[in-house]
Motif scaffolding. Sequence first.
Motif, PDB file in Angstrom:
ATOM      1  N   SER A 136     -58.904  59.293  26.967  1.00  0.00           N
ATOM      2  CA  SER A 136     -57.743  60.039  27.439  1.00  0.00           C
ATOM      3  C   SER A 136     -57.949  61.542  27.268  1.00  0.00           C
ATOM      4  O   SER A 136     -58.804  61.990  26.505  1.00  0.00           O
ATOM      5  CB  SER A 136     -56.487  59.597  26.689  1.00  0.00           C
ATOM      6  OG  SER A 136     -56.200  58.239  26.921  1.00  0.00           O
ATOM      7  N   GLN A 140     -54.618  63.052  31.465  1.00  0.00           N
ATOM      8  CA  GLN A 140     -54.717  61.630  31.766  1.00  0.00           C
ATOM      9  C   GLN A 140     -54.496  60.788  30.518  1.00  0.00           C
ATOM     10  O   GLN A 140     -54.970  61.138  29.443  1.00  0.00           O
ATOM     11  CB  GLN A 140     -56.091  61.277  32.354  1.00  0.00           C
ATOM     12  CG  GLN A 140     -56.349  61.820  33.740  1.00  0.00           C
ATOM     13  CD  GLN A 140     -57.661  61.312  34.307  1.00  0.00           C
ATOM     14  OE1 GLN A 140     -58.596  61.015  33.574  1.00  0.00           O
ATOM     15  NE2 GLN A 140     -57.739  61.206  35.624  1.00  0.00           N
ATOM     16  N   LEU A 159     -56.611  51.447  33.743  1.00  0.00           N
ATOM     17  CA  LEU A 159     -55.271  51.903  34.086  1.00  0.00           C
ATOM     18  C   LEU A 159     -55.182  53.371  33.665  1.00  0.00           C
ATOM     19  O   LEU A 159     -55.264  53.681  32.477  1.00  0.00           O
ATOM     20  CB  LEU A 159     -54.233  51.053  33.343  1.00  0.00           C
ATOM     21  CG  LEU A 159     -52.754  51.410  33.477  1.00  0.00           C
ATOM     22  CD1 LEU A 159     -52.295  51.310  34.926  1.00  0.00           C
ATOM     23  CD2 LEU A 159     -51.917  50.485  32.585  1.00  0.00           C
ATOM     24  N   PHE A 161     -53.060  56.898  33.857  1.00  0.00           N
ATOM     25  CA  PHE A 161     -51.824  57.619  34.160  1.00  0.00           C
ATOM     26  C   PHE A 161     -52.103  59.108  34.328  1.00  0.00           C
ATOM     27  O   PHE A 161     -52.853  59.704  33.548  1.00  0.00           O
ATOM     28  CB  PHE A 161     -50.805  57.428  33.036  1.00  0.00           C
ATOM     29  CG  PHE A 161     -50.288  56.025  32.899  1.00  0.00           C
ATOM     30  CD1 PHE A 161     -49.259  55.572  33.708  1.00  0.00           C
ATOM     31  CD2 PHE A 161     -50.842  55.159  31.964  1.00  0.00           C
ATOM     32  CE1 PHE A 161     -48.780  54.275  33.585  1.00  0.00           C
ATOM     33  CE2 PHE A 161     -50.379  53.862  31.836  1.00  0.00           C
ATOM     34  CZ  PHE A 161     -49.343  53.424  32.648  1.00  0.00           C
ATOM     35  N   SER A 162     -51.475  59.717  35.322  1.00  0.00           N
ATOM     36  CA  SER A 162     -51.594  61.153  35.553  1.00  0.00           C
ATOM     37  C   SER A 162     -50.445  61.869  34.856  1.00  0.00           C
ATOM     38  O   SER A 162     -49.282  61.481  34.998  1.00  0.00           O
ATOM     39  CB  SER A 162     -51.559  61.461  37.055  1.00  0.00           C
ATOM     40  OG  SER A 162     -52.645  60.849  37.720  1.00  0.00           O
ATOM     41  N   VAL A 168     -45.425  61.890  32.929  1.00  0.00           N
ATOM     42  CA  VAL A 168     -46.288  60.922  33.599  1.00  0.00           C
ATOM     43  C   VAL A 168     -45.715  60.700  34.993  1.00  0.00           C
ATOM     44  O   VAL A 168     -44.586  60.221  35.147  1.00  0.00           O
ATOM     45  CB  VAL A 168     -46.345  59.596  32.825  1.00  0.00           C
ATOM     46  CG1 VAL A 168     -47.166  58.566  33.591  1.00  0.00           C
ATOM     47  CG2 VAL A 168     -46.927  59.816  31.440  1.00  0.00           C
ATOM     48  N   TYR A 171     -49.916  56.554  38.506  1.00  0.00           N
ATOM     49  CA  TYR A 171     -51.102  55.943  37.912  1.00  0.00           C
ATOM     50  C   TYR A 171     -51.974  55.294  38.980  1.00  0.00           C
ATOM     51  O   TYR A 171     -51.521  55.034  40.110  1.00  0.00           O
ATOM     52  CB  TYR A 171     -50.715  54.896  36.860  1.00  0.00           C
ATOM     53  CG  TYR A 171     -49.962  53.701  37.392  1.00  0.00           C
ATOM     54  CD1 TYR A 171     -50.634  52.567  37.881  1.00  0.00           C
ATOM     55  CD2 TYR A 171     -48.567  53.675  37.414  1.00  0.00           C
ATOM     56  CE1 TYR A 171     -49.944  51.469  38.364  1.00  0.00           C
ATOM     57  CE2 TYR A 171     -47.870  52.580  37.894  1.00  0.00           C
ATOM     58  CZ  TYR A 171     -48.566  51.480  38.363  1.00  0.00           C
ATOM     59  OH  TYR A 171     -47.880  50.386  38.857  1.00  0.00           O
ATOM     60  N   THR A 172     -53.208  55.039  38.618  1.00  0.00           N
ATOM     61  CA  THR A 172     -54.100  54.193  39.413  1.00  0.00           C
ATOM     62  C   THR A 172     -54.517  53.021  38.535  1.00  0.00           C
ATOM     63  O   THR A 172     -54.658  53.166  37.314  1.00  0.00           O
ATOM     64  CB  THR A 172     -55.348  54.954  39.887  1.00  0.00           C
ATOM     65  OG1 THR A 172     -56.083  55.432  38.747  1.00  0.00           O
ATOM     66  CG2 THR A 172     -54.961  56.130  40.766  1.00  0.00           C
ATOM     67  N   GLN A 173     -54.709  51.873  39.160  1.00  0.00           N
ATOM     68  CA  GLN A 173     -55.038  50.673  38.388  1.00  0.00           C
ATOM     69  C   GLN A 173     -56.086  49.841  39.105  1.00  0.00           C
ATOM     70  O   GLN A 173     -56.018  49.626  40.319  1.00  0.00           O
ATOM     71  CB  GLN A 173     -53.785  49.820  38.178  1.00  0.00           C
ATOM     72  CG  GLN A 173     -54.019  48.563  37.347  1.00  0.00           C
ATOM     73  CD  GLN A 173     -52.766  47.710  37.197  1.00  0.00           C
ATOM     74  OE1 GLN A 173     -51.741  47.974  37.831  1.00  0.00           O
ATOM     75  NE2 GLN A 173     -52.843  46.696  36.362  1.00  0.00           N
TER      76      GLN A 173
END
Length: 270
Positions: A136, A140, A159, A161-162, A168, A171-173
């Motif tokens: 992290s 992120q 996973l 998170f932006s 936050v 997110y992309t997963q």
Amino acid sequence: MDFRRIEVIFLIVFFSLDIFLFLSFRNSQQLVSSSSTNTSTVTEMRKRNISFGNLDTKNGYAYYLGSRPDNSLAQNIQKLRNQKVEYEDVNHTLVSTLNSPVTVTANNRKQIMNKFVKKESNILFGNKYKYSPQLSSNSQIVYVYTDSLGEVYDKTAQLVFSVSDGEVIGYTQTYVRSMIILHERQAIKSEKDVVTNLYANSEIPNNSKISYANLAYTKLLEAKDSTIYIPVWFVTIRNKDSKVATTKKVNAFTGNIIKSSTNGDNYSAQ
């Protein structure tokens, strides 16, 4: 699904690894030899103001693992609420923008996001992910896929998170439903072996601190529409003056320092 066919594919892929590993490790990685003077090396490191905790001397075991593309995220996307979601078929990636950003601070973001992740209407298969402070950063918050075989430090099962201005925003997963063992377990290098050999190869500068030394699986290659993973030591080193952190990666089977990423990922430790 034809599981017998999948097993055959993985067997073919695994046996093709022999030649690939020999060539790639010889050409792109530097061999780290075992040392019989680990104790004196540890003493020398402390004299050079290199800080670290107790180094585990246990030589454990790990596997070559494999996975196949999975559409579980796409098949369960309707369960998500209060977010705008898109699914990228090529990379099997779910991309989300939250309708209401989640406010976090440096001190509470792990606690808050742990609760967020465990709620199925927020994150699919959230119980399969674990917070990773090592991967992290300020911008992120990274959660890694984990199961009984270990953690996966790789963008094929992550996973992310932006974070923007303390919120936050999305997110992309990516997700793998299961990992398949491709070969019987093999011995791996210990934490102490890895750290002392990094120092012996001038990879740990004076006046620094070893913040993390974690063992996880990462992608080695893709072949026949399958992904192959190997165990890697991720060692994060922070300069005490500049506070800049770098993460060194070492093949846990061979002890080779991975000079260039096997999967193109660049990790920024917090």
